[in-house]
Design a protein around this motif. Structure first.
Motif, PDB file in Angstrom:
ATOM      1  N   PRO A   1      76.333 190.966  32.964  1.00  0.00           N
ATOM      2  CA  PRO A   1      76.290 189.497  32.886  1.00  0.00           C
ATOM      3  C   PRO A   1      77.559 188.857  32.329  1.00  0.00           C
ATOM      4  CG  PRO A   1      74.277 190.469  32.022  1.00  0.00           C
ATOM      5  CD  PRO A   1      75.228 191.595  32.217  1.00  0.00           C
ATOM      6  N   GLU A   2      78.346 189.601  31.569  1.00  0.00           N
ATOM      7  CA  GLU A   2      79.549 189.017  30.963  1.00  0.00           C
ATOM      8  C   GLU A   2      80.792 189.193  31.822  1.00  0.00           C
ATOM      9  OE1 GLU A   2      79.226 187.168  28.264  1.00  0.00           O
ATOM     10  OE2 GLU A   2      77.095 187.640  28.529  1.00  0.00           O
ATOM     11  N   TRP A   3      80.670 189.875  32.931  1.00  0.00           N
ATOM     12  CA  TRP A   3      81.845 190.121  33.752  1.00  0.00           C
ATOM     13  C   TRP A   3      82.262 188.867  34.521  1.00  0.00           C
ATOM     14  CZ3 TRP A   3      82.025 195.518  36.580  1.00  0.00           C
ATOM     15  CH2 TRP A   3      82.132 196.536  35.611  1.00  0.00           C
ATOM     16  N   LEU A   4      83.558 188.637  34.575  1.00  0.00           N
ATOM     17  CA  LEU A   4      84.136 187.549  35.348  1.00  0.00           C
ATOM     18  C   LEU A   4      84.172 187.871  36.838  1.00  0.00           C
ATOM     19  CD1 LEU A   4      86.050 185.050  35.879  1.00  0.00           C
ATOM     20  CD2 LEU A   4      87.939 186.578  35.221  1.00  0.00           C
ATOM     21  N   GLY A   5      84.513 189.111  37.166  1.00  0.00           N
ATOM     22  CA  GLY A   5      84.815 189.516  38.538  1.00  0.00           C
ATOM     23  C   GLY A   5      83.855 189.035  39.610  1.00  0.00           C
ATOM     24  N   PRO A   6      82.540 189.298  39.479  1.00  0.00           N
ATOM     25  CA  PRO A   6      81.649 188.886  40.568  1.00  0.00           C
ATOM     26  C   PRO A   6      81.687 187.391  40.832  1.00  0.00           C
ATOM     27  CG  PRO A   6      80.395 189.585  38.617  1.00  0.00           C
ATOM     28  CD  PRO A   6      81.807 190.008  38.415  1.00  0.00           C
ATOM     29  N   TRP A   7      81.822 186.583  39.791  1.00  0.00           N
ATOM     30  CA  TRP A   7      81.825 185.132  39.970  1.00  0.00           C
ATOM     31  C   TRP A   7      83.129 184.635  40.584  1.00  0.00           C
ATOM     32  CZ3 TRP A   7      77.278 183.218  40.078  1.00  0.00           C
ATOM     33  CH2 TRP A   7      76.256 183.838  39.339  1.00  0.00           C
ATOM     34  N   TYR A   8      84.204 185.335  40.307  1.00  0.00           N
ATOM     35  CA  TYR A   8      85.460 184.981  40.964  1.00  0.00           C
ATOM     36  C   TYR A   8      85.358 185.234  42.472  1.00  0.00           C
ATOM     37  CZ  TYR A   8      90.129 185.443  42.851  1.00  0.00           C
ATOM     38  OH  TYR A   8      91.233 185.322  43.658  1.00  0.00           O
ATOM     39  N   PHE A   9      84.920 186.421  42.854  1.00  0.00           N
ATOM     40  CA  PHE A   9      84.853 186.749  44.287  1.00  0.00           C
ATOM     41  C   PHE A   9      83.746 185.968  44.999  1.00  0.00           C
ATOM     42  CE2 PHE A   9      86.923 190.526  42.412  1.00  0.00           C
ATOM     43  CZ  PHE A   9      88.117 190.458  43.125  1.00  0.00           C
ATOM     44  N   LEU A  10      82.690 185.609  44.286  1.00  0.00           N
ATOM     45  CA  LEU A  10      81.638 184.791  44.887  1.00  0.00           C
ATOM     46  C   LEU A  10      82.134 183.387  45.230  1.00  0.00           C
ATOM     47  CD1 LEU A  10      78.545 185.902  42.784  1.00  0.00           C
ATOM     48  CD2 LEU A  10      78.728 186.038  45.281  1.00  0.00           C
ATOM     49  N   GLN A  11      83.155 182.916  44.540  1.00  0.00           N
ATOM     50  CA  GLN A  11      83.743 181.630  44.915  1.00  0.00           C
ATOM     51  C   GLN A  11      84.374 181.713  46.305  1.00  0.00           C
ATOM     52  OE1 GLN A  11      85.984 179.439  41.652  1.00  0.00           O
ATOM     53  NE2 GLN A  11      85.738 181.437  40.699  1.00  0.00           N
ATOM     54  N   ILE A  12      85.027 182.827  46.591  1.00  0.00           N
ATOM     55  CA  ILE A  12      85.709 182.992  47.880  1.00  0.00           C
ATOM     56  C   ILE A  12      84.693 183.195  48.997  1.00  0.00           C
ATOM     57  CG2 ILE A  12      87.498 184.265  49.117  1.00  0.00           C
ATOM     58  CD1 ILE A  12      88.515 185.238  46.376  1.00  0.00           C
ATOM     59  N   SER A  13      83.689 184.038  48.740  1.00  0.00           N
ATOM     60  CA  SER A  13      82.665 184.263  49.769  1.00  0.00           C
ATOM     61  C   SER A  13      81.865 182.992  50.012  1.00  0.00           C
ATOM     62  CB  SER A  13      81.740 185.410  49.364  1.00  0.00           C
ATOM     63  OG  SER A  13      81.046 185.121  48.158  1.00  0.00           O
ATOM     64  N   GLY A  14      81.593 182.242  48.953  1.00  0.00           N
ATOM     65  CA  GLY A  14      80.834 181.003  49.091  1.00  0.00           C
ATOM     66  C   GLY A  14      81.546 179.973  49.947  1.00  0.00           C
ATOM     67  N   ARG A  15      82.864 179.910  49.820  1.00  0.00           N
ATOM     68  CA  ARG A  15      83.612 178.973  50.661  1.00  0.00           C
ATOM     69  C   ARG A  15      83.487 179.366  52.134  1.00  0.00           C
ATOM     70  NH1 ARG A  15      87.956 179.239  48.082  1.00  0.00           N
ATOM     71  NH2 ARG A  15      89.360 180.360  49.460  1.00  0.00           N
ATOM     72  N   GLY A  16      83.526 180.663  52.380  1.00  0.00           N
ATOM     73  CA  GLY A  16      83.358 181.132  53.752  1.00  0.00           C
ATOM     74  C   GLY A  16      81.976 180.856  54.299  1.00  0.00           C
TER      75      GLY A  16
END
Length: 317
Positions: A134-149
């Protein structure tokens, strides 16, 4: 693609460096290209913080062929979130490779299908990582890119950005993704984009990397304009003043600390300041860069980013 006027004779031995001049990133890319998960894992273990780890994972995910061997690493470590994060990140990058950089009307039906299939896989894997760590940044960073797609609605896109910066306030790459989300080409507007860039810069301490957002916003605005109007925008006095302020508050500030992949930010400033006619400031940025050339943003000027870099540097000398 905009073409750069003029040509230079061969000069210094310049080459695009996808690792941004960073030896550790170069090692990671080599290990990823060789399918060596043990070496990749060891390299990722050297990350200084969550921002550093996310940058390193993004570099691994950028390497062609990772999708071929990372499923075995995930299967071999079923309780570990790290290989799953790398897999999800690669699926995002691989999806955009399938879509290509063409405008939407030129993307084929087959490309769209692959794009969405890979993004669906990415989202599933990245949400699993977010649940495990839950404290990791990584998934939320990459989810921003996938979400835009996936054309997420504005509220969902905002949630993903806020989830990222809650875990790592001031994360430059997450702010870049948010800036993209606010671009007119993704349903935003020039006004929203510029407001976000400036408020982010002013809300951060002087010496913060977030000054780059102002340069990126004007680059996006420039790209969106017709030939002639684009030069009029980027060389206007108000824009030049904003770019000078952003450079002096970030990469040219005495308190600026170079993060992992710092050369990408410097290349952005070098090109945008050159386009704006701020040659003295651009020359100072080029001096810090040395011969480290990144593909982006110079590929907006020429099919040969190295030639574009060399010409701009010469004109600012």
């Amino acid at each position: 693609m905009r073409r750069l006027l003029g040509r230079l004779r061969p000069g210094a031995r310049l080459a695009v460096d996808p690792a941004c001049g960073d030896p550790l990133l170069a090692e990671l890319r080599a290990a990823a290209g060789g399918g060596d998960w043990a070496a990749v894992r060891a390299g990722l273990a050297r990350a200084g913080d969550q921002g550093d780890l996310t940058t390193m994972v993004a570099q691994v995910a950028d390497v062609a062929g990772v999708e071929e061997w990372i499923p075995q690493a995930v299967a071999a470590e079923p309780d570990s979130a790290l290989p799953l994060l790398v897999s999800g990140a690669r699926q995002v990058s691989w999806a955009w490779e399938a879509r290509s950089g063409s405008r939407a009307q030129y993307v084929t039906r087959e490309q769209w299908q692959l794009f969405h299939q890979r993004l669906e896989t990415a989202e599933e894997q990245l949400y699993q990582v977010a649940e495990r760590e839950p404290e990791w940044l990584g998934p939320w960073y990459f989810l921003q890119i996938s979400g835009r797609g996936e054309s997420l609605d504005k509220e969902a896109a905002t949630y993903r950005f806020e989830a990222a910066v809650r875990r790592f306030p001031g994360h430059p790459a997450s702010h870049r993704q948010r800036l993209q989300q606010l671009c007119r080409k993704w349903g935003g507007s020039h006004e929203q984009m510029h407001e976000f860039a400036r408020s982010s810069m002013l809300g951060a301490p002087e010496g913060s990397q977030l000054g780059e957002l102002v340069a990126l916003a004007h680059l996006e605005h420039w790209l969106d304009l017709e030939r002639g109007a684009d030069a009029g925008h980027i060389t206007s006095q108000p824009v030049r003043l904003q770019l000078a302020e952003a450079a002096q508050r970030s990469v040219l500030h005495p308190g600026y600390v170079r993060g992992r992949g710092w050369a990408a930010t410097h290349n952005t400033f070098a090109m945008v300041l050159s386009l704006a006619g701020e040659r003295n400031l651009a020359r100072a940025v080029f001096a810090q860069l040395g011969d480290t050339v990144t593909k982006s943003p110079w590929d907006y000027l020429s099919k040969d980013p190295v030639e574009a870099f060399r010409l701009a540097r010469k004109e600012c000398a």
